[in-house]
Design a protein around this motif. Structure first.
Motif, PDB file in Angstrom:
ATOM      1  N   TYR A  39       0.576  -1.478  -0.277  1.00  0.00           N
ATOM      2  CA  TYR A  39      -0.070   0.127  -0.122  1.00  0.00           C
ATOM      3  C   TYR A  39       1.075   0.867  -0.190  1.00  0.00           C
ATOM      4  O   TYR A  39       0.777   2.566  -0.775  1.00  0.00           O
ATOM      5  N   CYS A  40       1.921   1.148   1.165  1.00  0.00           N
ATOM      6  CA  CYS A  40       2.984   2.493   1.063  1.00  0.00           C
ATOM      7  C   CYS A  40       3.284   2.109  -0.723  1.00  0.00           C
ATOM      8  O   CYS A  40       3.758   3.699  -0.013  1.00  0.00           O
ATOM      9  N   GLU A  41       3.698   1.796  -1.180  1.00  0.00           N
ATOM     10  CA  GLU A  41       4.448   1.685  -2.190  1.00  0.00           C
ATOM     11  C   GLU A  41       3.656   2.605  -3.542  1.00  0.00           C
ATOM     12  O   GLU A  41       4.108   2.932  -3.789  1.00  0.00           O
ATOM     13  N   SER A  42       2.136   2.011  -3.165  1.00  0.00           N
ATOM     14  CA  SER A  42       1.036   2.631  -4.216  1.00  0.00           C
ATOM     15  C   SER A  42       1.000   4.026  -4.174  1.00  0.00           C
ATOM     16  O   SER A  42       0.524   4.321  -5.437  1.00  0.00           O
ATOM     17  N   LEU A  43       0.724   4.418  -2.351  1.00  0.00           N
ATOM     18  CA  LEU A  43       1.251   5.913  -2.286  1.00  0.00           C
ATOM     19  C   LEU A  43       1.807   6.735  -2.729  1.00  0.00           C
ATOM     20  O   LEU A  43       2.008   7.933  -2.506  1.00  0.00           O
ATOM     21  N   GLY A  44       3.461   5.674  -2.543  1.00  0.00           N
ATOM     22  CA  GLY A  44       4.251   7.350  -2.585  1.00  0.00           C
ATOM     23  C   GLY A  44       4.802   7.629  -1.686  1.00  0.00           C
ATOM     24  O   GLY A  44       6.308   8.200  -1.515  1.00  0.00           O
TER      25      GLY A  44
END
Length: 108
Positions: A39-44
């Motif tokens: 999730y954190c990768e997707s949200l940058g």
């Protein structure tokens, strides 16, 4: 590319090296962390995470991932938020197992 010191790299190393062996709860927590990092990768925002093994909180009722937020810019205030997963805490009072996650906000 994953930085050597990134949360994802550390998590992958724990999984690949089977650091926790067959410990069911530890391996479930690693899966939860993997989802969180996805999730954190997707949200940058993955670069804003630090994977810290020294963090401990409420060991008698937290059942999974715990977290803490600190300010890195400006005045060093220490922790400004913290929390985690506590699936069994609500059930202690309700008599029914209820999955839960929580956070408290305040200046340390």
């Amino acid at each position: 590319m994953i930085r050597k010191d990134s949360p994802r790299a550390m998590l992958n190393k724990l999984i690949e090296d089977k650091v926790f062996g067959d410990h069911k709860i530890a391996n479930e927590t690693l899966k939860e962390m993997d989802l969180l990092f996805t999730y954190c990768e997707s949200l940058g925002c993955i670069d804003n995470l630090l994977f810290d093994f020294s963090l401990a909180r409420g060991l008698d009722y937290y059942t999974g991932l715990i977290y803490e937020a600190i300010m890195l810019e400006g005045t060093q205030l220490g922790s400004i938020a913290g929390g985690g997963r506590y699936d069994e805490l609500v059930g202690m009072f309700s008599g029914t197992p209820i999955p839960a996650i929580g956070v408290s906000i305040g200046i340390e």
